[in-house]
Design a protein around this motif. Structure first.
Motif, PDB file in Angstrom:
ATOM      1  N   VAL A 320     -17.202  14.051 -30.661  1.00 27.69           N
ATOM      2  CA  VAL A 320     -18.450  13.347 -30.366  1.00 27.69           C
ATOM      3  C   VAL A 320     -19.237  14.111 -29.310  1.00 27.69           C
ATOM      4  O   VAL A 320     -20.465  14.225 -29.374  1.00 27.69           O
ATOM      5  CB  VAL A 320     -18.154  11.906 -29.910  1.00 27.69           C
ATOM      6  N   GLN A 321     -18.540  14.670 -28.337  1.00 28.07           N
ATOM      7  CA  GLN A 321     -19.194  15.467 -27.301  1.00 28.07           C
ATOM      8  C   GLN A 321     -19.830  16.729 -27.883  1.00 28.07           C
ATOM      9  O   GLN A 321     -20.760  17.288 -27.299  1.00 28.07           O
ATOM     10  CB  GLN A 321     -18.182  15.843 -26.221  1.00 28.07           C
ATOM     11  N   ARG A 322     -19.353  17.152 -29.050  1.00 30.04           N
ATOM     12  CA  ARG A 322     -19.911  18.330 -29.708  1.00 30.04           C
ATOM     13  C   ARG A 322     -21.003  17.984 -30.712  1.00 30.04           C
ATOM     14  O   ARG A 322     -21.500  18.856 -31.409  1.00 30.04           O
ATOM     15  CB  ARG A 322     -18.797  19.122 -30.404  1.00 30.04           C
ATOM     16  N   GLY A 323     -21.346  16.704 -30.823  1.00 30.91           N
ATOM     17  CA  GLY A 323     -22.472  16.321 -31.666  1.00 30.91           C
ATOM     18  C   GLY A 323     -22.131  15.530 -32.907  1.00 30.91           C
ATOM     19  O   GLY A 323     -23.034  15.110 -33.633  1.00 30.91           O
ATOM     20  N   MET A 324     -20.837  15.300 -33.170  1.00 33.39           N
ATOM     21  CA  MET A 324     -20.483  14.488 -34.327  1.00 33.39           C
ATOM     22  C   MET A 324     -20.783  13.017 -34.029  1.00 33.39           C
ATOM     23  O   MET A 324     -20.502  12.517 -32.939  1.00 33.39           O
ATOM     24  CB  MET A 324     -19.009  14.643 -34.690  1.00 33.39           C
ATOM     25  N   ILE A 325     -21.364  12.305 -34.997  1.00 34.03           N
ATOM     26  CA  ILE A 325     -21.627  10.882 -34.868  1.00 34.03           C
ATOM     27  C   ILE A 325     -20.447  10.129 -35.477  1.00 34.03           C
ATOM     28  O   ILE A 325     -20.104  10.353 -36.644  1.00 34.03           O
ATOM     29  CB  ILE A 325     -22.928  10.486 -35.599  1.00 34.03           C
ATOM     30  N   PRO A 326     -19.790   9.239 -34.727  1.00 33.08           N
ATOM     31  CA  PRO A 326     -18.617   8.547 -35.276  1.00 33.08           C
ATOM     32  C   PRO A 326     -18.987   7.630 -36.439  1.00 33.08           C
ATOM     33  O   PRO A 326     -20.071   7.043 -36.472  1.00 33.08           O
ATOM     34  CB  PRO A 326     -18.091   7.726 -34.092  1.00 33.08           C
ATOM     35  N   LEU A 327     -18.068   7.491 -37.364  1.00 30.45           N
ATOM     36  CA  LEU A 327     -18.213   6.505 -38.428  1.00 30.45           C
ATOM     37  C   LEU A 327     -18.127   5.098 -37.850  1.00 30.45           C
ATOM     38  O   LEU A 327     -17.516   4.897 -36.788  1.00 30.45           O
ATOM     39  CB  LEU A 327     -17.103   6.688 -39.463  1.00 30.45           C
ATOM     40  N   PRO A 328     -18.718   4.105 -38.514  1.00 30.92           N
ATOM     41  CA  PRO A 328     -18.495   2.713 -38.097  1.00 30.92           C
ATOM     42  C   PRO A 328     -17.002   2.390 -38.097  1.00 30.92           C
ATOM     43  O   PRO A 328     -16.210   3.033 -38.792  1.00 30.92           O
ATOM     44  CB  PRO A 328     -19.243   1.908 -39.164  1.00 30.92           C
ATOM     45  N   ASP A 329     -16.621   1.382 -37.322  1.00 29.19           N
ATOM     46  CA  ASP A 329     -15.200   1.087 -37.103  1.00 29.19           C
ATOM     47  C   ASP A 329     -14.411   0.937 -38.402  1.00 29.19           C
ATOM     48  O   ASP A 329     -13.334   1.528 -38.550  1.00 29.19           O
ATOM     49  CB  ASP A 329     -15.053  -0.196 -36.269  1.00 29.19           C
ATOM     50  N   ALA A 330     -14.931   0.162 -39.349  1.00 30.85           N
ATOM     51  CA  ALA A 330     -14.186  -0.089 -40.589  1.00 30.85           C
ATOM     52  C   ALA A 330     -14.004   1.191 -41.394  1.00 30.85           C
ATOM     53  O   ALA A 330     -12.926   1.444 -41.950  1.00 30.85           O
ATOM     54  CB  ALA A 330     -14.897  -1.146 -41.427  1.00 30.85           C
ATOM     55  N   GLU A 331     -15.038   2.013 -41.453  1.00 31.01           N
ATOM     56  CA  GLU A 331     -14.949   3.261 -42.214  1.00 31.01           C
ATOM     57  C   GLU A 331     -14.043   4.267 -41.513  1.00 31.01           C
ATOM     58  O   GLU A 331     -13.334   5.042 -42.161  1.00 31.01           O
ATOM     59  CB  GLU A 331     -16.345   3.844 -42.423  1.00 31.01           C
ATOM     60  N   ARG A 332     -14.057   4.244 -40.194  1.00 28.33           N
ATOM     61  CA  ARG A 332     -13.172   5.141 -39.443  1.00 28.33           C
ATOM     62  C   ARG A 332     -11.714   4.748 -39.651  1.00 28.33           C
ATOM     63  O   ARG A 332     -10.835   5.607 -39.764  1.00 28.33           O
ATOM     64  CB  ARG A 332     -13.558   5.108 -37.960  1.00 28.33           C
ATOM     65  N   GLN A 333     -11.451   3.438 -39.736  1.00 25.17           N
ATOM     66  CA  GLN A 333     -10.091   2.974 -40.001  1.00 25.17           C
ATOM     67  C   GLN A 333      -9.654   3.373 -41.402  1.00 25.17           C
ATOM     68  O   GLN A 333      -8.493   3.766 -41.611  1.00 25.17           O
ATOM     69  CB  GLN A 333     -10.019   1.459 -39.832  1.00 25.17           C
ATOM     70  N   ALA A 334     -10.575   3.306 -42.370  1.00 19.69           N
ATOM     71  CA  ALA A 334     -10.245   3.723 -43.737  1.00 19.69           C
ATOM     72  C   ALA A 334      -9.946   5.217 -43.790  1.00 19.69           C
ATOM     73  O   ALA A 334      -9.047   5.659 -44.517  1.00 19.69           O
ATOM     74  CB  ALA A 334     -11.400   3.381 -44.673  1.00 19.69           C
ATOM     75  N   ALA A 335     -10.688   6.001 -43.011  1.00 17.53           N
ATOM     76  CA  ALA A 335     -10.435   7.443 -42.961  1.00 17.53           C
ATOM     77  C   ALA A 335      -9.065   7.727 -42.358  1.00 17.53           C
ATOM     78  O   ALA A 335      -8.339   8.629 -42.809  1.00 17.53           O
ATOM     79  CB  ALA A 335     -11.529   8.136 -42.155  1.00 17.53           C
ATOM     80  N   LEU A 336      -8.697   6.952 -41.337  1.00 17.94           N
ATOM     81  CA  LEU A 336      -7.373   7.112 -40.740  1.00 17.94           C
ATOM     82  C   LEU A 336      -6.286   6.807 -41.762  1.00 17.94           C
ATOM     83  O   LEU A 336      -5.265   7.500 -41.827  1.00 17.94           O
ATOM     84  CB  LEU A 336      -7.247   6.199 -39.520  1.00 17.94           C
ATOM     85  N   GLN A 337      -6.496   5.786 -42.584  1.00 18.63           N
ATOM     86  CA  GLN A 337      -5.531   5.463 -43.627  1.00 18.63           C
ATOM     87  C   GLN A 337      -5.408   6.597 -44.636  1.00 18.63           C
ATOM     88  O   GLN A 337      -4.317   6.856 -45.169  1.00 18.63           O
ATOM     89  CB  GLN A 337      -5.944   4.168 -44.330  1.00 18.63           C
ATOM     90  N   ALA A 338      -6.540   7.280 -44.918  1.00 19.29           N
ATOM     91  CA  ALA A 338      -6.504   8.409 -45.846  1.00 19.29           C
ATOM     92  C   ALA A 338      -5.639   9.541 -45.306  1.00 19.29           C
ATOM     93  O   ALA A 338      -5.030  10.295 -46.071  1.00 19.29           O
ATOM     94  CB  ALA A 338      -7.917   8.913 -46.120  1.00 19.29           C
ATOM     95  N   VAL A 339      -5.578   9.659 -43.978  1.00 16.41           N
ATOM     96  CA  VAL A 339      -4.731  10.678 -43.349  1.00 16.41           C
ATOM     97  C   VAL A 339      -3.272  10.231 -43.346  1.00 16.41           C
ATOM     98  O   VAL A 339      -2.362  11.000 -43.667  1.00 16.41           O
ATOM     99  CB  VAL A 339      -5.215  10.953 -41.906  1.00 16.41           C
ATOM    100  N   GLN A 340      -3.036   8.980 -42.990  1.00 17.74           N
ATOM    101  CA  GLN A 340      -1.663   8.498 -42.838  1.00 17.74           C
ATOM    102  C   GLN A 340      -0.992   8.184 -44.172  1.00 17.74           C
ATOM    103  O   GLN A 340       0.224   8.302 -44.295  1.00 17.74           O
ATOM    104  CB  GLN A 340      -1.667   7.255 -41.941  1.00 17.74           C
ATOM    105  N   ASN A 341      -1.787   7.776 -45.153  1.00 17.44           N
ATOM    106  CA  ASN A 341      -1.240   7.450 -46.468  1.00 17.44           C
ATOM    107  C   ASN A 341      -2.118   8.086 -47.545  1.00 17.44           C
ATOM    108  O   ASN A 341      -2.853   7.402 -48.257  1.00 17.44           O
ATOM    109  CB  ASN A 341      -1.182   5.927 -46.652  1.00 17.44           C
ATOM    110  N   PRO A 342      -2.064   9.414 -47.663  1.00 23.56           N
ATOM    111  CA  PRO A 342      -3.000  10.128 -48.543  1.00 23.56           C
ATOM    112  C   PRO A 342      -2.851   9.748 -50.005  1.00 23.56           C
ATOM    113  O   PRO A 342      -1.753   9.723 -50.544  1.00 23.56           O
ATOM    114  CB  PRO A 342      -2.642  11.599 -48.307  1.00 23.56           C
TER     115      PRO A 342
END
Length: 351
Positions: A320-342
């Motif tokens: 984020v400090q480098r300019g990335m805009i975070p995803l909304p909370d629900a979408e960020r959680q879904a992305a985390l699931q894609a990493v943990q349970n691909p």
């Protein structure tokens, strides 16, 4: 699990016992101990930042090799096959296409893991040395850059030719090449929207979608649009040194170079972190990485690298400090699931 070995033959890679799936084992890329990433120049600085920290983490893994090849070029490399000579991850500044998934599948890449990593804005920029800033709309941009705006020959030489309210300044726009995901996003988010402000173009979309796509997204080739390659820092330099020109690139490069360039509002909305996150800015878009599931067990550190990425994209994280805009909370959680349970994505899922 017994380690499976692959051998390189003159004609290519012989894969035996591979394709156990995204979460299973296998040594489809055995013989390489360093993660290889290709793709988007927009996503490049974010992935490179994670790669550098990952290599310095003390976990015992080598820093991944990250190459800026453009989204289209990177996905083509990613989809070329399974094995040590093929990349493990593709950065993408747009979503993968169904045709690209089909290309992957034909070449034996069946396990394509989609991970949204954040949001970016496709920003139009101008030099801070430009005394009067541009105020543009999608229609203005389309009319200035289309090869055949609204199906008619392109005759505009200055911005005033496009819109009498705009300055009498020659149209000179530095932008990405056809291999870039930024170019694809520009066509979808700006050019097509500008084109479809015309009722006849809306009707054409219904009657002849291929013709509509050609009329609405083909860019003029008479020198008004200048392909600036995949080096966005060079694009910033060219725009900053040439007041009156316009550039097209990812928001993070605008954010990092505000002492030299500024964002151009579209329909009165300037590109900012707030307008991009809430998608009120017309050029807002998601950023992705695509991971080859067949390589998850074969390449040392690949799973750990994905976990490191998922920590870096959180609000307050260093991306984020480098300019990335975070995803909304629900979408960020879904992305985390894609990493943990691909789970592999399919072409049908994109329809």
């Amino acid at each position: 699990m017994k380690r499976l070995f692959v051998t390189l033959a003159a004609a290519g890679l012989a894969l035996a016992g591979c394709g156990q799936g995204a979460t299973g084992g296998g040594d489809a890329a055995g013989g390489r101990n360093q993660i290889r990433v290709v793709g988007s120049s927009t996503v490049y600085p974010f992935t490179q930042a994670v790669a550098e920290r990952f290599g310095q983490s003390g976990a015992g893994f080598a820093a991944p090799i990250v190459e800026s090849t453009g989204t289209g070029g990177g996905i083509n490399l990613f989809c070329a096959g399974v094995g040590p000579q093929h990349p493990d991850i593709a950065n993408a500044s747009r979503r993968i296409k169904a045709s690209e998934i089909e290309l992957c599948n034909r070449n034996g890449v069946q396990q394509i893991i989609e991970v949204p990593v954040g949001i970016d804005g496709l920003a139009l920029i101008e030099s801070n040395g430009q005394p009067t800033g541009f105020q543009l709309t999608a229609r203005d941009v389309y009319a200035a850059l289309a090869a055949n705006p609204f199906g008619r020959p392109q005759t505009a030489r200055t911005w005033r030719d496009v819109n009498p309210a705009l300055p009498d300044v020659a149209i000179r726009v530095y932008g990405p090449p056809p291999t870039s995901g930024t170019r694809d996003s520009f066509a979808e988010l700006i050019l097509e929207k500008g084109c479809d402000t015309d009722d006849a173009m809306k009707a054409l979309k219904e009657s002849d979608s291929d013709r509509h796509k050609a009329v609405c997204t083909q860019i003029r080739e008479d020198g008004a649009y200048i392909e600036a390659g995949e080096n966005d820092n060079l694009l910033v330099q060219r725009v900053s040194e040439n007041p009156g020109t316009v550039g097209i690139l990812g928001y993070s490069f605008l954010d990092a170079n505000r002492e030299r360039v500024r964002g151009i509002p579209l329909a009165g909305v300037a590109p900012t972190s707030e307008t991009i996150q809430n998608f009120t800015y017309p050029g807002a878009r998601k950023l992705y990485i695509y991971v080859k599931g067949e390589h998850l067990q074969a390449i040392p550190g690949l799973r750990e690298f994905l976990n490191a990425y998922s920590q870096a994209w959180n609000p307050g994280g260093y991306l984020v400090q480098r300019g990335m805009i975070p995803l909304p909370d629900a979408e960020r959680q879904a992305a985390l699931q894609a990493v943990q349970n691909p789970q592999p994505i399919t072409a049908a899922a994109l329809q």
